[in-house]
Design a protein around this motif. Structure first.
Motif, PDB file in Angstrom:
ATOM      1  N   SER A 119       8.790   7.370   3.469  1.00  0.00           N
ATOM      2  CA  SER A 119       9.690   6.772   2.373  1.00  0.00           C
ATOM      3  C   SER A 119       8.474   5.339   1.723  1.00  0.00           C
ATOM      4  N   SER A 120       8.621   4.830   0.548  1.00  0.00           N
ATOM      5  CA  SER A 120       7.902   3.834  -0.070  1.00  0.00           C
ATOM      6  C   SER A 120       8.491   2.585   0.615  1.00  0.00           C
ATOM      7  N   GLU A 121       9.747   2.628   1.151  1.00  0.00           N
ATOM      8  CA  GLU A 121      10.342   1.187   1.908  1.00  0.00           C
ATOM      9  C   GLU A 121       9.873   1.209   3.036  1.00  0.00           C
ATOM     10  N   GLN A 122       9.661   2.305   3.844  1.00  0.00           N
ATOM     11  CA  GLN A 122       9.044   2.252   5.353  1.00  0.00           C
ATOM     12  C   GLN A 122       7.714   1.821   5.126  1.00  0.00           C
ATOM     13  N   ALA A 123       6.915   2.426   4.071  1.00  0.00           N
ATOM     14  CA  ALA A 123       5.418   2.314   4.011  1.00  0.00           C
ATOM     15  C   ALA A 123       5.267   1.062   3.690  1.00  0.00           C
ATOM     16  N   TRP A 124       5.986   0.506   3.024  1.00  0.00           N
ATOM     17  CA  TRP A 124       5.653  -1.097   2.688  1.00  0.00           C
ATOM     18  C   TRP A 124       5.948  -2.030   3.912  1.00  0.00           C
ATOM     19  N   LYS A 125       6.931  -1.742   4.812  1.00  0.00           N
ATOM     20  CA  LYS A 125       7.345  -2.307   5.943  1.00  0.00           C
ATOM     21  C   LYS A 125       5.880  -2.450   6.824  1.00  0.00           C
ATOM     22  N   GLN A 126       5.671  -0.973   7.071  1.00  0.00           N
ATOM     23  CA  GLN A 126       4.260  -0.791   7.753  1.00  0.00           C
ATOM     24  C   GLN A 126       3.021  -1.706   7.193  1.00  0.00           C
ATOM     25  N   ASN A 127       3.069  -1.601   5.759  1.00  0.00           N
ATOM     26  CA  ASN A 127       1.946  -2.560   5.233  1.00  0.00           C
ATOM     27  C   ASN A 127       2.091  -3.865   5.556  1.00  0.00           C
ATOM     28  N   LEU A 128       2.986  -4.553   5.860  1.00  0.00           N
ATOM     29  CA  LEU A 128       3.165  -5.908   5.996  1.00  0.00           C
ATOM     30  C   LEU A 128       2.779  -6.232   7.577  1.00  0.00           C
ATOM     31  N   LYS A 129       2.990  -5.163   8.375  1.00  0.00           N
ATOM     32  CA  LYS A 129       2.653  -5.496   9.673  1.00  0.00           C
ATOM     33  C   LYS A 129       1.125  -5.396   9.903  1.00  0.00           C
ATOM     34  N   ARG A 130       0.322  -5.207   8.930  1.00  0.00           N
ATOM     35  CA  ARG A 130      -1.050  -5.043   9.125  1.00  0.00           C
ATOM     36  C   ARG A 130      -1.685  -6.499   8.926  1.00  0.00           C
ATOM     37  N   GLU A 131      -3.197  -6.447   9.357  1.00  0.00           N
ATOM     38  CA  GLU A 131      -3.872  -7.864   9.338  1.00  0.00           C
ATOM     39  C   GLU A 131      -3.830  -7.833   7.943  1.00  0.00           C
ATOM     40  N   GLU A 132      -3.868  -9.277   7.295  1.00  0.00           N
ATOM     41  CA  GLU A 132      -3.647  -9.696   5.733  1.00  0.00           C
ATOM     42  C   GLU A 132      -4.918  -8.907   5.060  1.00  0.00           C
ATOM     43  N   ILE A 133      -6.207  -8.763   5.585  1.00  0.00           N
ATOM     44  CA  ILE A 133      -7.313  -8.158   4.852  1.00  0.00           C
ATOM     45  C   ILE A 133      -7.101  -6.623   4.630  1.00  0.00           C
ATOM     46  N   CYS A 134      -6.252  -6.017   5.469  1.00  0.00           N
ATOM     47  CA  CYS A 134      -6.071  -4.656   5.365  1.00  0.00           C
ATOM     48  C   CYS A 134      -4.646  -4.400   4.454  1.00  0.00           C
ATOM     49  N   GLN A 135      -3.875  -5.216   3.905  1.00  0.00           N
ATOM     50  CA  GLN A 135      -2.692  -5.225   3.403  1.00  0.00           C
ATOM     51  C   GLN A 135      -2.829  -4.933   1.872  1.00  0.00           C
ATOM     52  N   TYR A 136      -2.016  -4.044   1.446  1.00  0.00           N
ATOM     53  CA  TYR A 136      -1.963  -3.703  -0.029  1.00  0.00           C
ATOM     54  C   TYR A 136      -0.899  -4.990  -0.696  1.00  0.00           C
ATOM     55  N   SER A 137      -1.669  -5.338  -1.781  1.00  0.00           N
ATOM     56  CA  SER A 137      -0.545  -6.302  -2.677  1.00  0.00           C
ATOM     57  C   SER A 137       0.627  -5.592  -2.964  1.00  0.00           C
ATOM     58  N   GLN A 138       1.571  -6.372  -3.438  1.00  0.00           N
ATOM     59  CA  GLN A 138       2.632  -5.631  -4.029  1.00  0.00           C
ATOM     60  C   GLN A 138       2.695  -4.825  -5.269  1.00  0.00           C
ATOM     61  N   GLU A 139       1.704  -5.512  -5.849  1.00  0.00           N
ATOM     62  CA  GLU A 139       1.177  -4.942  -7.209  1.00  0.00           C
ATOM     63  C   GLU A 139       0.643  -3.437  -6.999  1.00  0.00           C
ATOM     64  N   ASN A 140      -0.608  -3.563  -6.169  1.00  0.00           N
ATOM     65  CA  ASN A 140      -1.222  -2.398  -6.006  1.00  0.00           C
ATOM     66  C   ASN A 140      -0.565  -1.477  -5.509  1.00  0.00           C
TER      67      ASN A 140
END
Length: 274
Positions: A109-130
């Motif tokens: 789900s997009s909600e769970q994917a976003w949570k997983q995104n925030l656990k990444r190193e900052e350089i590997c994260q997607y911005s909220q907009e992207n």
């Protein structure tokens, strides 16, 4: 090599699944496995805010796939692959190489994917907009489409159906290539290698020459007596796109003579630069 195409939301766990597949097919099945990952090309997630750079990335990924794919081993493509038309292009590549493929939809789900995104190193994260833009543009695979079939939909808590995936790749007959996309037998075993080297060397020469030359100068072409006239400034992405088109063309018109190959690419390049 049979192709396993992964698709899903950003940060949905595709790379984790890709490594699980590589481990299974290399240790249990005993196959040689290549893992081609979007992450190896994309060093900064901000690329997804630039449509032109993202398109170049997809072209690079497709070019690498076309270079690696064959009927013998396993190729895993780890990437978003969120555009239906792009998945169709990849299907055509595997079809023209007479090999099987399957699609794995990592259905997080997009909600769970976003949570997983925030656990990444900052350089590997997607911005909220992207992240939101990629979610909005995502085109779900459909097993009724021949380019998405056979389709395996994987939930986060699911175990991968390794045996079913292996059967889809190894026990199923590859679709017959269209006559228009089927390559002729190569005239020498190192033709693709030479084709890659010769064309890349010419592109590199033009790009490097522009750093010290002015409009109107001529650039000597490697492996050829031809000279390239700099009529304007040429972008690497433009030259690379034409190079990929020529490689597809040259696969159906193979030659042994390297100077002739260089001359063919020179003529193709100059005729396609507007």
């Amino acid at each position: 090599m049979p192709l396993i195409l992964l698709t899903g939301f950003p940060a949905s766990g595709k790379s984790t699944r890709a490594h699980q597949l590589k481990e299974y097919f290399s240790t249990v099945v005993g196959k040689n496995v290549l893992l081609l990952s979007e992450n190896d090309i994309v060093k900064n997630k901000h690329i997804y805010s630039d449509a032109s750079k993202e398109k170049d990335m997809r072209s690079t990924l497709k070019s690498e796939l076309q270079r690696l794919i064959s009927p013998d081993d396993i190729l895993i493509l780890d990437g978003g692959n969120y555009i239906k038309g792009y998945r169709y292009e990849l299907y055509c590549s595997s079809k023209s190489n007479k090999t099987t493929q399957c699609t794995l939809h990592i259905d997080t789900s997009s909600e769970q994917a976003w949570k997983q995104n925030l656990k990444r190193e900052e350089i590997c994260q997607y911005s909220q907009e992207n992240f939101d833009a990629l979610i909005m543009r995502y085109e779900n695979p459909d097993g009724r489409n021949r380019w998405d079939a056979p389709l395996f939909t994987i939930q986060p808590e699911d175990e991968l159906p390794f045996e079913s995936i292996a059967a889809a790749l190894c026990e199923r007959k590859a679709p017959a290539p269209n006559q228009s996309t089927q390559s002729l037998p190569l005239t020498s075993t190192n033709f693709l290698y030479e084709l890659d080297c010769v064309t890349q060397e010419i592109v590199n020469r033009v790009v490097e020459a522009q750093k010290t030359s002015v409009i109107g100068d001529e650039v000597s072409i490697p492996n050829s007596t031809e000279k390239f006239l700099l009529k304007r400034r040429y972008q690497l992405s433009e030259l690379s796109r034409i190079r990929r088109q020529f490689i597809s063309f040259a696969k159906t018109h193979p030659v042994d003579d390297i100077p002739r190959l260089a001359a063919m690419f020179f003529q193709y390049l100059t005729s396609h630069l507007v």
